[in-house]
Design a protein around this motif. Structure first.
Motif, mmCIF file in Angstrom:
data_model
loop_
_atom_site.group_PDB
_atom_site.id
_atom_site.type_symbol
_atom_site.label_atom_id
_atom_site.label_comp_id
_atom_site.label_asym_id
_atom_site.label_seq_id
_atom_site.Cartn_x
_atom_site.Cartn_y
_atom_site.Cartn_z
ATOM 1 N N THR A 71 -0.868 17.020 35.624
ATOM 2 C CA THR A 71 0.448 17.632 35.833
ATOM 3 C C THR A 71 1.550 16.614 35.594
ATOM 4 O O THR A 71 1.567 15.548 36.223
ATOM 5 C CB THR A 71 0.571 18.197 37.252
ATOM 6 O OG1 THR A 71 -0.469 19.161 37.471
ATOM 7 C CG2 THR A 71 1.922 18.857 37.456
ATOM 8 N N ILE A 72 2.433 16.934 34.657
ATOM 9 C CA ILE A 72 3.616 16.106 34.416
ATOM 10 C C ILE A 72 4.759 16.720 35.211
ATOM 11 O O ILE A 72 5.111 17.886 35.019
ATOM 12 C CB ILE A 72 3.965 16.073 32.920
ATOM 13 C CG1 ILE A 72 2.816 15.466 32.108
ATOM 14 C CG2 ILE A 72 5.254 15.292 32.683
ATOM 15 C CD1 ILE A 72 3.017 15.528 30.603
ATOM 16 N N ALA A 73 5.336 15.961 36.118
ATOM 17 C CA ALA A 73 6.420 16.473 36.957
ATOM 18 C C ALA A 73 7.621 16.859 36.091
ATOM 19 O O ALA A 73 7.835 16.277 35.026
ATOM 20 C CB ALA A 73 6.832 15.425 37.988
ATOM 21 N N PRO A 74 8.411 17.844 36.529
ATOM 22 C CA PRO A 74 9.592 18.267 35.753
ATOM 23 C C PRO A 74 10.527 17.116 35.407
ATOM 24 O O PRO A 74 11.122 17.102 34.326
ATOM 25 C CB PRO A 74 10.263 19.290 36.665
ATOM 26 C CG PRO A 74 9.138 19.855 37.476
ATOM 27 C CD PRO A 74 8.206 18.704 37.726
ATOM 28 N N ASP A 75 10.653 16.138 36.314
ATOM 29 C CA ASP A 75 11.540 15.003 36.028
ATOM 30 C C ASP A 75 10.834 13.902 35.229
ATOM 31 O O ASP A 75 11.423 12.879 34.906
ATOM 32 C CB ASP A 75 12.114 14.414 37.320
ATOM 33 C CG ASP A 75 11.022 13.864 38.246
ATOM 34 O OD1 ASP A 75 9.826 13.886 37.868
ATOM 35 O OD2 ASP A 75 11.365 13.419 39.358
#
Length: 552
Positions: A71-75
């Protein structure tokens, strides 16, 4: 007087004090271990794969249910890798996760075994957090490494024992688990700094994982996948190789294949094709994408797209230490996409290095040209993990007798591919020469027609038909052609176009005028037919009048 022998002093010798393992060594085997930082991601996925396989063996997870989610965080400041593998019990989790160069894994049974890969992310994040729980365990364990302090300490505290530095920069917590039945292992790289693009860009992450991760083939590749596995299942394991008993030098050390003795009847049983589900989550709202191997039935070659695979061949070794597949195409040239080009080595379905490792396979000067042709093919070599030892960087194997012997076995495959590539190139070159012959014949007919005293309409029409067919053949031949042949074909196509234009620019004669009128009428008829199917009646009439006016 004779000097006392060294052995005479052994009884009086004392063991040295515990050596100082300084912090510089810790830097070498963590942040300094990998040539490319993105390989740290591979290490975490590899650990997840091992955890999933252990969960399946312990029957806490059914076969095929394993999943790794990145999972790549939105930021884009955090990358998390979560799996539903065996996890770690709270009794051993802290000691296991803080150990360096020590592992509970067995070499040959599991993909990782050195116990250093879990700290690879120290190089490019502020906090490295592990969260884990074993099935039927009441407690969840969280271990956090302060990576900025660790990196600073590695550089400024060279004489400080590595263990003391880890203790000073690491904390843990254990809390009551919400679901005692759950089992998982999660790695979070928090506060990414100077991170590889693959840690923040979902497209680059997917491209990378499609090559290195232990994933399945794409559904579009299913027909070839089934063929590969069926043929690998049909390959029988060879009988044990007898070791030579003669005394040989170190350079001629014979490989010991007894490590491969098992009850496997086929090569696919001995070296199975195992995989886990790998998905990437990113964006807002969150989008989840499945990762597959990059192979497809049609792939780009040189300047051309969608060149189909012609066939798949499956190979195995006399030692029984490997099997592999190779994809063949009918067109010459290297594959455009570096993610698929060439032959790749896999251990537990995890890629070792890229397509460069095949350059070590040819072991004689005569076969040095094999790498020149390797990118003309796609394929994978699956090696029994009991037969070889990957180096710490996992970009090669240790130079042991079995690996040297495997390289020699693969020479035969390289010879076959080299011969095949040369033949395809020669055949394609011959086809280009045929086209050049047709172009020369067309040129001769054109000159005869335009220089005649009277214009022969039938000959002109024949030249136009032949030139149209020749240009279509040139376009087909250009797909997948090497650069040198591309230039020849482009020049040929340009000349054919000039012939067509020149035929229509001949000095006016009554015969030529009738020819041009027929051509314009045919053009107008076809054009109006197409427009009539796509335009409103008013637009159609307006454009029809304009075309008729201009073509008078």
């Amino acid at each position: 007087m004779a000097l006392p022998s060294r052995n005479n002093n052994r009884g009086r010798a004392k063991p040295v004090p515990s050596p100082l393992i300084g912090s510089f060594l810790l830097e070498s085997i963590t942040t300094g271990m990998y040539g490319e930082r993105k390989n740290a991601i591979r290490e975490y996925v590899q650990n997840s794969y091992d955890g999933i396989q252990s969960a399946i063996e312990d029957k806490v997870l059914r076969s095929g249910a394993g999943k790794v989610t990145l999972t790549i965080a939105p930021d884009k400041k955090t990358l998390t890798i979560l799996d539903n593998g065996i996890g770690l019990s709270h009794r051993v989790a802290v000691n296991t996760l803080t150990a360096v160069g020590a592992s509970r894994k067995e070499r040959g049974r599991q993909a990782g075994f050195r116990g250093i890969g879990r700290l690879a992310g120290i190089a490019f994040c502020e906090i490295l957090r592990f969260r884990t729980k074993a099935a039927d365990d009441d407690l969840e364990t969280v271990v956090e490494f302060d990576c900025e302090e660790l990196r600073s300490g590695m550089l400024r505290s060279g004489r400080k024992p590595a263990a003391e530095l880890i203790t000073a920069c690491t904390t843990y917590d254990q809390t009551k688990a919400a679901d005692p039945r759950a089992h998982y292992f999660e790695v979070s790289l928090i506060g990414l700094k100077n991170a590889p693009a693959e840690a923040t860009d979902p497209l680059q992450l997917r491209t990378f994982l499609s090559q290195v991760a232990p994933v399945d083939f794409h559904p579009d590749f299913k027909a070839f996948r089934d063929e590969i596995l069926e043929e690998a299942e049909a390959l029988e394991t060879p009988p044990p190789i007898e070791l030579e008993t003669d005394i040989v030098s170190d350079e001629e050390e014979q490989p010991d294949w007894s490590v491969l003795e098992d009850d496997a009847a086929t090569m696919l049983e001995r070296i199975p094709f195992t995989f886990v589900s790998v998905a990437i989550r990113h964006g807002s709202p969150v989008k989840e994408e499945q990762v597959f191997k990059p192979y497809r039935p049609k792939l780009g070659v040189v300047d051309s797209d969608n060149i189909p695979l012609k066939e798949i061949t499956v190979h195995s070794s006399a030692s029984g230490s490997w099997w592999g597949w190779v994809g063949h195409k009918a067109k010459p040239g290297s594959y455009q996409d570096e993610a698929v080009a060439g032959l790749r080595f896999r251990l537990k379905n995890i890629q070792i290095d890229g397509n460069e490792l095949i350059t070590l396979v040819p072991t004689t000067n005569e076969l040095r040209s094999a790498f020149r042709w390797s990118n003309w093919f796609i394929g994978e070599i699956y090696i029994d993990p009991r037969a070889v030892v990957p180096n710490a960087r996992r970009d090669n194997f240790e130079e042991e007798p079995r690996w040297m012997a495997i390289r020699k076995e693969l020479d035969l495959v390289c010879q076959t591919l080299t011969t095949k590539a040369r033949r395809v190139s020669k055949d394609h070159q011959a086809s280009v020469e045929v086209l050049e012959g047709k172009a020369e014949k067309l040129r001769s007919s054109y000159l005869t027609t335009v220089n005649a005293k009277t214009f022969d309409v039938k000959k002109a029409e024949k030249i136009l038909r032949e030139s149209d067919g020749l240009q279509k053949d040139i376009e087909k031949a250009a797909k997948g052609a090497p650069s040198a042949e591309q230039l020849r074909l482009k020049a040929m196509n340009k000349e054919v176009t000039q012939i067509r234009v020149g035929l229509l620019e001949k000095p006016k004669t009554p015969e030529y005028e009738r020819f041009r009128t027929a051509i314009k009428a045919e053009f107008l008829k076809i054009t109006l037919s197409v427009l009539n199917n796509h335009l409103d009646i008013d637009e159609f009439e307006e454009i029809k009048e304009e075309l008729e006016r201009r073509l008078r």
